[in-house]
Design a protein around this motif. Structure first.
Motif, PDB file in Angstrom:
ATOM      1  N   MET A 105       0.840  -0.970  -0.671  1.00 27.21           N
ATOM      2  CA  MET A 105      -0.322  -0.235  -0.586  1.00 27.21           C
ATOM      3  C   MET A 105       0.847   0.917   0.112  1.00 27.21           C
ATOM      4  SD  MET A 105      -2.786   1.151   3.045  1.00 27.21           S
ATOM      5  CE  MET A 105      -4.435   1.210   1.584  1.00 27.21           C
ATOM      6  N   SER A 106       0.785   3.130  -0.855  1.00 31.35           N
ATOM      7  CA  SER A 106       1.673   3.670  -1.150  1.00 31.35           C
ATOM      8  C   SER A 106       1.009   4.660   0.245  1.00 31.35           C
ATOM      9  CB  SER A 106       0.962   3.846  -2.460  1.00 31.35           C
ATOM     10  OG  SER A 106       1.637   5.682  -2.242  1.00 31.35           O
ATOM     11  N   ASN A 107       1.979   5.394   0.647  1.00 35.24           N
ATOM     12  CA  ASN A 107       1.934   5.655   1.776  1.00 35.24           C
ATOM     13  C   ASN A 107       1.492   7.896   0.847  1.00 35.24           C
ATOM     14  OD1 ASN A 107       2.526   4.233   3.858  1.00 35.24           O
ATOM     15  ND2 ASN A 107       5.105   4.554   3.293  1.00 35.24           N
ATOM     16  N   PHE A 108       1.936   7.973  -0.198  1.00 36.98           N
ATOM     17  CA  PHE A 108       2.083   8.798  -1.043  1.00 36.98           C
ATOM     18  C   PHE A 108       1.122   9.768  -0.814  1.00 36.98           C
ATOM     19  CE2 PHE A 108       5.457   7.297  -2.227  1.00 36.98           C
ATOM     20  CZ  PHE A 108       6.439   8.051  -2.217  1.00 36.98           C
ATOM     21  N   GLY A 109      -0.533   8.842  -0.559  1.00 35.73           N
ATOM     22  CA  GLY A 109      -2.069  10.126  -0.783  1.00 35.73           C
ATOM     23  C   GLY A 109      -2.318  10.568   0.735  1.00 35.73           C
ATOM     24  N   GLU A 110      -1.593  10.099   1.771  1.00 31.08           N
ATOM     25  CA  GLU A 110      -1.596  10.057   3.165  1.00 31.08           C
ATOM     26  C   GLU A 110      -0.815  10.885   4.060  1.00 31.08           C
ATOM     27  OE1 GLU A 110      -1.210   6.423   4.129  1.00 31.08           O
ATOM     28  OE2 GLU A 110      -2.245   5.142   3.073  1.00 31.08           O
ATOM     29  N   ASN A 111       0.460  11.359   3.597  1.00 28.47           N
ATOM     30  CA  ASN A 111       0.901  12.813   4.873  1.00 28.47           C
ATOM     31  C   ASN A 111       1.523  13.422   4.010  1.00 28.47           C
ATOM     32  OD1 ASN A 111       0.763  10.626   6.825  1.00 28.47           O
ATOM     33  ND2 ASN A 111       1.414   9.270   5.524  1.00 28.47           N
ATOM     34  N   LYS A 112       2.676  14.401   4.009  1.00 27.44           N
ATOM     35  CA  LYS A 112       2.921  15.138   3.441  1.00 27.44           C
ATOM     36  C   LYS A 112       4.682  14.864   2.510  1.00 27.44           C
ATOM     37  CE  LYS A 112       6.130  18.932   4.484  1.00 27.44           C
ATOM     38  NZ  LYS A 112       6.207  19.932   5.765  1.00 27.44           N
ATOM     39  N   PHE A 113       4.020  14.941   1.755  1.00 29.08           N
ATOM     40  CA  PHE A 113       5.398  15.542   0.850  1.00 29.08           C
ATOM     41  C   PHE A 113       6.816  16.293   0.727  1.00 29.08           C
ATOM     42  CE2 PHE A 113       1.444  14.829  -1.876  1.00 29.08           C
ATOM     43  CZ  PHE A 113       2.071  13.510  -1.923  1.00 29.08           C
ATOM     44  N   LEU A 129       8.316   6.619 -10.307  1.00 28.87           N
ATOM     45  CA  LEU A 129       8.144   5.217  -9.486  1.00 28.87           C
ATOM     46  C   LEU A 129       8.374   5.105  -8.780  1.00 28.87           C
ATOM     47  CD1 LEU A 129      10.335   1.998 -11.895  1.00 28.87           C
ATOM     48  CD2 LEU A 129       7.629   2.798 -11.656  1.00 28.87           C
ATOM     49  N   GLU A 130       7.208   4.259  -7.620  1.00 28.40           N
ATOM     50  CA  GLU A 130       7.245   4.849  -6.141  1.00 28.40           C
ATOM     51  C   GLU A 130       8.337   3.043  -5.958  1.00 28.40           C
ATOM     52  OE1 GLU A 130       4.952   3.655  -1.805  1.00 28.40           O
ATOM     53  OE2 GLU A 130       4.332   4.156  -4.066  1.00 28.40           O
ATOM     54  N   VAL A 131       9.263   3.163  -5.073  1.00 28.75           N
ATOM     55  CA  VAL A 131      10.666   3.232  -5.139  1.00 28.75           C
ATOM     56  C   VAL A 131      10.603   2.663  -3.541  1.00 28.75           C
ATOM     57  CG1 VAL A 131      11.518   2.694  -7.097  1.00 28.75           C
ATOM     58  CG2 VAL A 131      12.730   4.665  -5.550  1.00 28.75           C
ATOM     59  N   ASP A 132      11.701   1.942  -2.944  1.00 28.70           N
ATOM     60  CA  ASP A 132      12.635   2.312  -1.696  1.00 28.70           C
ATOM     61  C   ASP A 132      13.536   2.699  -1.654  1.00 28.70           C
ATOM     62  OD1 ASP A 132       9.976   1.299   0.073  1.00 28.70           O
ATOM     63  OD2 ASP A 132      10.815  -0.383  -0.651  1.00 28.70           O
ATOM     64  N   LEU A 133      14.238   3.448  -0.918  1.00 28.13           N
ATOM     65  CA  LEU A 133      15.560   3.320  -1.156  1.00 28.13           C
ATOM     66  C   LEU A 133      16.466   3.197   0.619  1.00 28.13           C
ATOM     67  CD1 LEU A 133      18.090   5.097  -1.489  1.00 28.13           C
ATOM     68  CD2 LEU A 133      16.979   7.454  -0.677  1.00 28.13           C
ATOM     69  N   ALA A 134      17.057   2.361   0.209  1.00 30.21           N
ATOM     70  CA  ALA A 134      18.577   1.998   1.578  1.00 30.21           C
ATOM     71  C   ALA A 134      19.453   3.257   1.834  1.00 30.21           C
ATOM     72  CB  ALA A 134      17.873   0.178   1.652  1.00 30.21           C
ATOM     73  N   ILE A 135      19.931   2.985   2.344  1.00 30.81           N
ATOM     74  CA  ILE A 135      21.294   3.961   2.663  1.00 30.81           C
ATOM     75  C   ILE A 135      21.617   2.792   4.257  1.00 30.81           C
ATOM     76  CG2 ILE A 135      23.044   5.550   3.362  1.00 30.81           C
ATOM     77  CD1 ILE A 135      21.242   7.262   1.680  1.00 30.81           C
ATOM     78  N   ASP A 136      22.781   1.849   4.021  1.00 28.02           N
ATOM     79  CA  ASP A 136      23.152   1.562   5.352  1.00 28.02           C
ATOM     80  C   ASP A 136      24.418   1.031   5.690  1.00 28.02           C
ATOM     81  OD1 ASP A 136      22.785  -0.721   3.836  1.00 28.02           O
ATOM     82  OD2 ASP A 136      20.977  -1.467   4.136  1.00 28.02           O
ATOM     83  N   GLU A 137      24.889   0.259   6.075  1.00 30.03           N
ATOM     84  CA  GLU A 137      26.728  -0.251   6.096  1.00 30.03           C
ATOM     85  C   GLU A 137      26.829  -0.257   5.096  1.00 30.03           C
ATOM     86  OE1 GLU A 137      23.998  -3.464   7.566  1.00 30.03           O
ATOM     87  OE2 GLU A 137      24.348  -1.563   8.062  1.00 30.03           O
ATOM     88  N   ASN A 138      26.015  -1.408   4.030  1.00 29.45           N
ATOM     89  CA  ASN A 138      26.689  -1.512   2.947  1.00 29.45           C
ATOM     90  C   ASN A 138      26.600   0.024   1.343  1.00 29.45           C
ATOM     91  OD1 ASN A 138      26.734  -4.389   3.165  1.00 29.45           O
ATOM     92  ND2 ASN A 138      24.571  -4.259   3.489  1.00 29.45           N
ATOM     93  N   GLY A 139      26.160   0.228   1.958  1.00 27.54           N
ATOM     94  CA  GLY A 139      26.283   2.237   0.844  1.00 27.54           C
ATOM     95  C   GLY A 139      24.237   1.848   0.583  1.00 27.54           C
ATOM     96  N   CYS A 140      24.487   2.759  -0.568  1.00 25.54           N
ATOM     97  CA  CYS A 140      23.210   3.716  -0.718  1.00 25.54           C
ATOM     98  C   CYS A 140      22.286   2.308  -2.302  1.00 25.54           C
ATOM     99  CB  CYS A 140      23.172   4.696  -1.322  1.00 25.54           C
ATOM    100  SG  CYS A 140      21.722   5.253  -2.546  1.00 25.54           S
ATOM    101  N   ARG A 141      21.074   1.880  -1.745  1.00 25.35           N
ATOM    102  CA  ARG A 141      20.627   1.107  -2.998  1.00 25.35           C
ATOM    103  C   ARG A 141      19.548   1.242  -3.200  1.00 25.35           C
ATOM    104  NH1 ARG A 141      18.290  -4.366  -2.636  1.00 25.35           N
ATOM    105  NH2 ARG A 141      18.835  -4.962  -5.061  1.00 25.35           N
ATOM    106  N   ILE A 142      18.027   1.536  -4.461  1.00 29.68           N
ATOM    107  CA  ILE A 142      17.366   1.608  -4.983  1.00 29.68           C
ATOM    108  C   ILE A 142      15.865   0.675  -5.320  1.00 29.68           C
ATOM    109  CG2 ILE A 142      15.962   3.037  -6.727  1.00 29.68           C
ATOM    110  CD1 ILE A 142      17.688   5.010  -4.797  1.00 29.68           C
ATOM    111  N   PHE A 143      15.241  -0.087  -4.795  1.00 28.61           N
ATOM    112  CA  PHE A 143      14.619  -0.964  -5.468  1.00 28.61           C
ATOM    113  C   PHE A 143      13.681  -0.703  -5.197  1.00 28.61           C
ATOM    114  CE2 PHE A 143      16.027  -1.385  -0.679  1.00 28.61           C
ATOM    115  CZ  PHE A 143      15.045  -1.338  -0.235  1.00 28.61           C
ATOM    116  N   ARG A 144      12.554  -1.927  -5.668  1.00 30.82           N
ATOM    117  CA  ARG A 144      11.619  -1.782  -6.605  1.00 30.82           C
ATOM    118  C   ARG A 144      10.724  -1.893  -5.126  1.00 30.82           C
ATOM    119  NH1 ARG A 144      10.697  -1.856 -12.730  1.00 30.82           N
ATOM    120  NH2 ARG A 144      12.748  -2.429 -12.636  1.00 30.82           N
ATOM    121  N   LYS A 145       9.381  -1.857  -5.165  1.00 31.10           N
ATOM    122  CA  LYS A 145       8.724  -1.709  -3.852  1.00 31.10           C
ATOM    123  C   LYS A 145       8.658  -3.743  -4.067  1.00 31.10           C
ATOM    124  CE  LYS A 145       7.283   1.723  -1.483  1.00 31.10           C
ATOM    125  NZ  LYS A 145       7.896   0.944  -0.510  1.00 31.10           N
ATOM    126  N   LYS A 146       8.202  -4.307  -3.047  1.00 30.04           N
ATOM    127  CA  LYS A 146       7.638  -5.694  -3.429  1.00 30.04           C
ATOM    128  C   LYS A 146       6.287  -6.038  -3.092  1.00 30.04           C
ATOM    129  CE  LYS A 146      11.736  -7.617  -3.149  1.00 30.04           C
ATOM    130  NZ  LYS A 146      12.526  -8.142  -3.945  1.00 30.04           N
TER     131      LYS A 146
END
Length: 128
Positions: free
Chosen positions: A1-9, A111-128
């Motif tokens: 479910m998308s968060n984009f219609g429910e909260n501040k951008f 596209l609505e995607v997830d951005l992860a930045i952690d000890e491995n670096g930065c990655r963009i991946f599709r929502k499952k």
């Protein structure tokens, strides 16, 4: 479910930064995410590819909000030239400011995607 219609951008931008005196390769990318009165910022070694591998990232000093609106500009202090290559919006879900690790949903190339930045670096991946 998308968060984009429910909260501040909130806004984000990816800048190409060339000519920085402390950059061995002569080019890097700055990822800025709006956070209240400033932008949380990470220096990336490359542009992340959708569903691609992690790219090296390091959390750096916060940047001013005006960088979200700049298309291109010489950086003060003779520190090179920055130009915008991507921009978009995201749904705010930051951890405390002390953490340089994040996981947020954002719009990347329409596209609505997830951005992860952690000890491995930065990655963009599709929502499952």
């Amino acid at each position: 479910m998308s968060n984009f219609g429910e909260n501040k951008f909130y806004r984000w931008v990816l800048l190409k930064h060339i000519g920085s005196p402390n950059d061995i390769k002569g080019i890097h990318f700055d990822l800025l995410l709006e956070d209240k009165d400033f932008c949380r910022t990470w220096r990336l070694s490359d542009i992340p590819l959708l569903d691609g591998p992690y790219v090296d990232s390091i959390c750096i000093a916060p940047h001013n909000l005006y960088w979200l609106d700049i298309k291109e500009k010489f950086v003060s202090g003779n520190r090179g030239f920055a130009s915008r290559i991507k921009q978009g919006i995201f749904f705010k879900s930051f951890p405390s400011i002390e953490s340089s690790f994040i996981n947020v949903s954002l719009i990347w190339d329409k596209l609505e995607v997830d951005l992860a930045i952690d000890e491995n670096g930065c990655r963009i991946f599709r929502k499952k």
